[in-house]
Design an enzyme around this catalytic site. Structure first.
Site, PDB file in Angstrom:
ATOM      1  N   ASN A 147       0.822  -1.203   0.000  1.00 51.89           N
ATOM      2  CA  ASN A 147       0.000   0.000   0.000  1.00 51.89           C
ATOM      3  C   ASN A 147       0.862   1.262   0.000  1.00 51.89           C
ATOM      4  O   ASN A 147       0.512   2.262  -0.595  1.00 51.89           O
ATOM      5  CB  ASN A 147      -0.917   0.008   1.227  1.00 51.89           C
ATOM      6  CG  ASN A 147      -1.715   1.291   1.317  1.00 51.89           C
ATOM      7  OD1 ASN A 147      -2.555   1.563   0.469  1.00 51.89           O
ATOM      8  ND2 ASN A 147      -1.415   2.118   2.315  1.00 51.89           N
ATOM      9  N   ASP A 199       1.565   6.638   0.193  1.00 48.74           N
ATOM     10  CA  ASP A 199       0.814   5.592  -0.536  1.00 48.74           C
ATOM     11  C   ASP A 199       1.334   5.452  -1.969  1.00 48.74           C
ATOM     12  O   ASP A 199       1.483   6.448  -2.685  1.00 48.74           O
ATOM     13  CB  ASP A 199      -0.674   5.952  -0.588  1.00 48.74           C
ATOM     14  CG  ASP A 199      -1.391   5.624   0.711  1.00 48.74           C
ATOM     15  OD1 ASP A 199      -0.870   6.016   1.778  1.00 48.74           O
ATOM     16  OD2 ASP A 199      -2.460   4.996   0.658  1.00 48.74           O
ATOM     17  N   ASP A 246      -0.400  -6.825   3.254  1.00 48.93           N
ATOM     18  CA  ASP A 246      -0.777  -5.845   4.267  1.00 48.93           C
ATOM     19  C   ASP A 246      -1.827  -4.874   3.724  1.00 48.93           C
ATOM     20  O   ASP A 246      -1.748  -4.434   2.569  1.00 48.93           O
ATOM     21  CB  ASP A 246       0.489  -5.065   4.673  1.00 48.93           C
ATOM     22  CG  ASP A 246       0.263  -4.124   5.837  1.00 48.93           C
ATOM     23  OD1 ASP A 246      -0.149  -4.598   6.905  1.00 48.93           O
ATOM     24  OD2 ASP A 246       0.497  -2.911   5.659  1.00 48.93           O
ATOM     25  N   GLU A 282      -4.843  -8.970   4.381  1.00 47.23           N
ATOM     26  CA  GLU A 282      -5.366  -8.323   5.588  1.00 47.23           C
ATOM     27  C   GLU A 282      -6.455  -7.342   5.192  1.00 47.23           C
ATOM     28  O   GLU A 282      -6.161  -6.242   4.733  1.00 47.23           O
ATOM     29  CB  GLU A 282      -4.240  -7.582   6.328  1.00 47.23           C
ATOM     30  CG  GLU A 282      -4.717  -6.928   7.607  1.00 47.23           C
ATOM     31  CD  GLU A 282      -3.920  -5.684   8.019  1.00 47.23           C
ATOM     32  OE1 GLU A 282      -4.061  -5.264   9.176  1.00 47.23           O
ATOM     33  OE2 GLU A 282      -3.188  -5.120   7.184  1.00 47.23           O
TER      34      GLU A 282
END
Ligand code: CA
Length: 568
Positions: free
Chosen positions: A170, A236, A266, A302
């Site tokens: 991310n 990001d 993640d 996740e």
């Protein structure tokens, strides 16, 4: 354990012999290994004992289950151990857990029945948690070398243990060379010029804007803003950029070529904040890319969100997503054990989750867990519990189908709540901080008072939480349908405090699981379920016995019976 005295003196003699050659930690690990292996090797004592008098043992399960054969399958239905690397085991006495430390504990991990590891990020990073990566193709020197990582893979594979790499896509660290190149360029760029991606391709790697907006942070010394949802030092990535995807393809290829068995992804709901469809598309890209390189590669994401959002993400084709609704202090498992939700509800939630996820991806593998490095540790959930409630809560998690995850130290009931560092404390190998292998606490961690003893002490107690964990995993692995089947509610047996379900499997023997989740003994009539049941495994938290006679199942407080269906 019937011959505990003999076994222990055997350990002591062995301890004297090896003490000069091995560290104290290796001695502890060896004791654990021999304890479990010695236990496995003992002759079987009547797992066919349905209807017979139970053997005399202070802890019935240790006698009753010992003939259970462990089934090892090369599939995705694993029992996975999550290791927070800097706090697990230190091999070079600098206080920081490392890869060689993990290698030193593989006998322990394997003896516990874990057959997959998830290591938190191992890439170079300035933080102790390393969820902000500086280089996706290297190993952080604090954890060891590339050779150490390759050796860890080899050692794990030799034991049938798969290794999942934690991949944080991310965002990068703000010290990643990509971000530095982009921001150096923007600092030099005249105010009235438009950025030129031909000149600086890294401009396209992140989300930059001259307009301030939600989730963006000002780039110091400029009129530019960049997206950084978690923290200003975690910019990001622009995951729609073809150049970024090419970099990611290289990263996946690099590690899969090394022998990594899969990735824990993640923060997948944050890939494109507020756009589930973009997240589905990116997960689909990752899944196809990985399977294109290695068809056996396994991905677990996740997605810290609700069931319907998780189901949407399963439409990407990803293998697994963590089953967050069951986890944490406010999740289904904790609510079931604190009495705010019935045992019946726990079963209904499993049935509903399976239907929701299967509808989105028929090949999905659920990824149940109870706690992880972002949640409080489970021992803190029930302050008055002396063990049984924590034990049953973990059984609820480990009896769910799928790839079940356990956070390191939970098998000891380690404490840790509040700030993140407290949830990531040194693995409690021993209460002697000088024991080799013990890690230093993360800086900023509070003093945490442990409730349950260290591993060293728990291995000597047949009723310890650690012993319970090993036993639950052993039962999980003895009956493949527990991890691989689908859940069918047994209405007539379920009630407020008793969970009863059949796990149906096309390839394996079906099992009936009955769990007493409350502090009073109970009797259940199973004659309406089937007339050919036999008691196949028992899990108890005290010295009272579970029995099954003429259709009547007696379950002491906080206990579990696994029954199989006889031949027609
Ligand atoms: Ca170290």
């Amino acid at each position: 354990m019937a011959n505990q005295t003999d076994t222990n003196s055997g350990f002591d003699a062995l301890g004297e012999r090896v003490s000069h050659a091995f560290s104290k930690l290796i001695y502890v690990v060896l004791c654990v290994l021999l304890c479990v292996l010695g236990y496995v090797a003992k002759p079987s004592a009547g797992s066919e004992a349905s209807g017979e008098t139970m053997p005399a043992s202070s802890v019935q399960m240790l006698e009753y289950n010992k003939g259970l054969e462990q089934v090892a399958r090369d599939d995705d239905y694993r029992t996975t151990y999550e290791i927070f690397v800097s706090s697990f085991c230190d091999s070079d006495a600098d206080g920081i857990g490392d890869l060689n430390g993990i290698r030193n504990t593989l006998d322990y991990i394997s003896a516990m029945g874990f057959d997959q590891l998830w290591l938190t990020p191992v890439h170079p990073s300035a933080t102790y948690h390393k969820y902000d990566v500086d280089d996706y193709l290297k190993i952080d020197p604090a954890f060891g070398s590339m050779e150490d990582y390759e050796a860890l893979l080899e050692d794990c594979h030799a034991r049938g243990i798969r290794v999942l790499m934690d991949l944080v896509l991310n965002h990068t660290s703000d010290t990643h060379p990509w971000f530095r190149a982009a921001t150096d360029y923007l600092r030099e760029l005249p105010n009235d010029w438009e950025p030129d991606v031909e000149y600086c391709p890294y401009f396209d790697y992140y989300h930059f804007s001259r307009t301030p907006q939600d989730g963006y942070v000002q780039l110091e010394g400029t009129n530019w803003y960049y997206e950084a949802r978690f923290w200003s030092e975690m910019p990001d990535l622009n995951l729609n950029s073809e150049a970024v995807r090419k970099e990611i393809r290289n990263v996946l290829q690099f590690w899969l070529d090394k022998g990594v068995d899969g990735f824990r992804l993640d923060a997948v709901t944050s890939y494109a904040t507020g756009s589930p469809q973009e997240n589905v598309e990116f997960l689909s890209f990752l899944t196809k890319t990985c399977k294109g390189i290695d068809p056996d590669c396994y991905l677990v994401g996740e997605a810290w969100t609700d069931r319907s959002s998780i189901a949407t993400l399963y439409t990407s084709g990803i293998d697994s997503l963590f089953d967050f609704p069951f986890a944490d202090s406010g999740g289904i498992i904790a609510q079931t054990m604190n009495g705010s939700r019935s045992a019946y509800d726990y079963v209904r939630e499993m049935v509903d989750a399976e239907a929701a996820y299967r509808g989105a991806n028929p090949d999905y593998v659920d990824a149940p867990f109870y706690t992880n490095h972002d949640t409080s540790r489970s021992a803190s959930f029930y302050s008055s519990d002396e063990g049984p409630v924590t034990k049953m809560a973990y059984a609820l998690s480990l009896f769910m189908p799928g790839d079940s995850f356990v956070y390191y130290g939970e098998e000891l009931g380690m404490e840790g709540a509040g700030k993140d560092e407290n949830k990531r404390g040194p693995m409690y190998w021993s209460d002697n901080a000088q024991t080799e292998g013990m890690c230093s606490a993360p800086s900023n961690m509070d003093e945490v008072q442990m409730k349950f003893p260290s591993l060293e002490a728990q291995t000597k107690d047949d009723l310890s939480l650690w012993r319970w964990f090993a036993e639950v995993i052993r039962v999980r692995k003895a009956f493949p349908a527990i991890a691989r089947g689908t859940t069918e509610m047994v209405d007539g047996v379920c009630d407020e405090g008793v969970a009863a379900f059949i796990r149906r499997s096309a390839d394996d023997q079906d099992v009936l699981v009955v769990m007493n989740l409350r502090g009073q003994a109970t009797e259940k009539d199973l004659s309406t379920v089937a007339d050919n049941l036999s008691l196949a495994a028992v899990l108890g938290t005290n010295d009272e016995s579970i029995s099954y006679n003429q259709g009547k199942l007696n379950l002491p407080a906080y206990s579990i019976a696994v029954l199989t269906f006889g031949k027609e």
